[in-house]
Design a protein around this motif. Structure first.
Motif, mmCIF file in Angstrom:
data_model
loop_
_atom_site.group_PDB
_atom_site.id
_atom_site.type_symbol
_atom_site.label_atom_id
_atom_site.label_comp_id
_atom_site.label_asym_id
_atom_site.label_seq_id
_atom_site.Cartn_x
_atom_site.Cartn_y
_atom_site.Cartn_z
ATOM 1 N N ALA A 180 0.812 -12.940 -4.752
ATOM 2 C CA ALA A 180 1.906 -13.741 -4.207
ATOM 3 C C ALA A 180 2.597 -14.549 -5.298
ATOM 4 O O ALA A 180 3.829 -14.678 -5.301
ATOM 5 N N GLY A 181 1.821 -15.113 -6.233
ATOM 6 C CA GLY A 181 2.420 -15.925 -7.283
ATOM 7 C C GLY A 181 3.341 -15.124 -8.185
ATOM 8 O O GLY A 181 4.461 -15.556 -8.502
ATOM 9 N N VAL A 182 2.885 -13.950 -8.608
ATOM 10 C CA VAL A 182 3.742 -13.091 -9.428
ATOM 11 C C VAL A 182 4.962 -12.657 -8.625
ATOM 12 O O VAL A 182 6.088 -12.620 -9.132
ATOM 13 N N ALA A 183 4.744 -12.364 -7.357
ATOM 14 C CA ALA A 183 5.831 -11.904 -6.492
ATOM 15 C C ALA A 183 6.892 -12.977 -6.280
ATOM 16 O O ALA A 183 8.097 -12.693 -6.268
ATOM 17 N N ILE A 184 6.455 -14.222 -6.085
ATOM 18 C CA ILE A 184 7.399 -15.322 -5.870
ATOM 19 C C ILE A 184 8.311 -15.476 -7.082
ATOM 20 O O ILE A 184 9.541 -15.593 -6.950
#
Length: 474
Positions: free
Chosen positions: A296-300
């Protein structure tokens, strides 16, 4: 013509850099308006969700140094290229390769019961055939620290400290301290193995893994029990009858492994060598598929950059996204990035990393120079419609891996996510895509898009320079 004497001239010349350094950092009204449009556009964009769905479906768990490590890097490199970043590259990161093969535990006496447990990262293996020993229980880490080593020789130590759920996740300080520090303390006191109540807030029969730290101690077998199994063990210990457990952990360090940070960049239109940096860590623990921690962090960050890339004109500074290597076992990716870039850290104008799941961001904090405080307030005003409050008194370290980069001089902003649910699933088999709420994920993307764009457009800097925050916590 007025002629200054040499001494008077010498006294005046040093003032220019001082005045420049103290000049308030500001953001133009037109840029604030553009950021508001970016915010609203991001709330309709599913780039981030597609990223998480793709990597958790096509790759799955991404244990650092494991079979999916390289696959995840290649997948991310291809995704960055497909999304149109101007530049994509990698920087090597080397660390110990810890492997998990199998784990088993059971209570033998006074009442036979199987145990749901998971080995901790850097745990040693049990001897061939397993290990059987009596259990000595402690309610807290401090109680273990105070224990007489003579009472722990050859025993299995159990620490039952509990975490409660809070929006800011502050009880993780309790659970992580037991997990990272408890095994080494038990080893120093002569224990044969270590168990803890999982560092989590759920009541599922799914244990939470995570790293431990044996620096300066002889590694011993170490594992986490699910909450119900920790309750079961505590009831047996409370009965006053001796409790014996059999552990069989097949795991350990197999030399060194070299992975890499994966970096993508949108080049700035006026100051391309300066950049706003954001991201998350690409690795995950292996019981689940690493959706909330931390695909999720990379995606955000990726989703935020994609929205910014759609503008008619690039911001003045570059936008950099980093998928960090091996955060889980010791911030290796962040520390490597910090070491590689510390001499030029002033080019990283500001940074923020997402590593607390995908639920709503509710607060923004920052560590910036005083003359940039008003600019942070301007950013916060654009974030306010997203339900984000600004705490001007609390510092911001930038997030897990970027905390290492902040430590060498990067100005940092922290976008705090609601962690109420996060530690129910953190480091468990329940860390899967279904835990991500697409609407809340889009709110995160909107917040990062606003922050990144406005930092990249700001007139003036935020205080990044080597050693800038060395005294922040004094």
């Amino acid at each position: 013509m007025l002629r200054l004497r040499p001494l008077a001239l010498a006294l005046l010349l040093p003032c220019a850099p001082v005045l420049a350094a103290n000049k308030p950092t500001a953001i133009a009204a037109a840029d604030l308006e553009t950021a508001a449009h970016l915010r609203d556009q991001a709330l309709q964009d599913d780039t981030a969700y597609d990223f998480v769905a793709g990597i958790t479906t096509e790759i799955g768990a991404r244990l650092a140094g494991g079979p999916n490590d390289e696959k995840a890097r290649e997948w991310t490199i291809a995704k960055f290229h497909a999304l149109g970043f101007d530049k994509v590259w990698t920087e090597p990161v080397t660390y110990p390769k810890w492997v998990r093969r199998s784990e088993h535990g059971e209570i033998l006496a006074p009442y036979a019961q199987p145990l749901a447990l998971v080995a901790l990262g850097y745990s040693a293996a049990t001897p061939a055939g397993g290990l059987e020993a009596e259990v000595v229980g402690f309610p807290t880490l401090d109680a273990l620290k105070a224990a007489d080593p003579a009472t722990l020789q050859g025993k299995i130590v159990f620490v039952g400290a509990r975490m409660q759920a809070y929006r800011d996740g502050h009880d993780y300080g309790i659970g992580s301290a037991v997990r990272t520090g408890g095994p080494a303390i038990a080893s120093h006191k002569g224990a044969a193995a270590f168990l803890l109540r999982s560092a989590g807030t759920d009541s599922n029969r799914l244990p939470h893994t995570g790293v431990t730290n044996f620096t300066g101690a002889t590694p011993i077998p170490a594992a986490a029990l699910s909450a119900p199994d920790a309750d079961l063990l505590e009831r047996m210990l409370a009965s006053g009858k001796p409790v014996t457990i059999r552990l069989a952990l097949d795991c350990g360090i197999e030399g060194q492994y070299t992975g890499a940070n994966v970096i993508a960049e949108l080049r700035g239109s006026k100051k391309p060598d300066e950049y706003f940096v954001m991201g998350g860590h690409l690795d995950s623990w292996d019981p689940g598929t690493g959706a909330i921690d931390d695909a999720a962090g990379v995606a955000i960050a990726t989703g935020a950059a994609k929205v910014i890339a759609g503008l008619p004109k690039r911001p003045a500074r570059s936008i950099r996204v980093v998928a960090f290597a091996n955060e889980e076992s010791g911030l290796f990716g962040g520390k490597s990035y910090a070491e590689t870039h510390k001499a030029t850290i002033g080019k990283a104008v500001l940074g923020s990393e997402s590593d607390a799941g995908a639920d709503r961001i509710w607060k923004i904090t920052a560590s910036v120079k005083p003359a940039a405080r008003d600019a942070i307030a301007q950013i916060a005003a654009v974030l306010q419609p997203l339900g984000i409050e600004y705490d001007a008194k609390e510092p911001g370290n930038g997030g897990s891996d970027l905390s290492a980069v902040h430590a060498v001089g990067m100005a940092a902003v922290s976008l705090h996510q609601d962690a109420t649910r996060y530690f129910d699933w953190h480091h468990t088999a329940n860390d899967t895509l279904d835990k991500i709420d697409p609407q809340q994920l889009r709110q995160n993307v909107a917040a990062y898009a606003v922050t990144a764009y406005l930092a990249a457009q700001a007139d003036g800097d935020f205080g990044s320079k080597p050693g800038a925050w060395a005294n922040e916590h004094e």
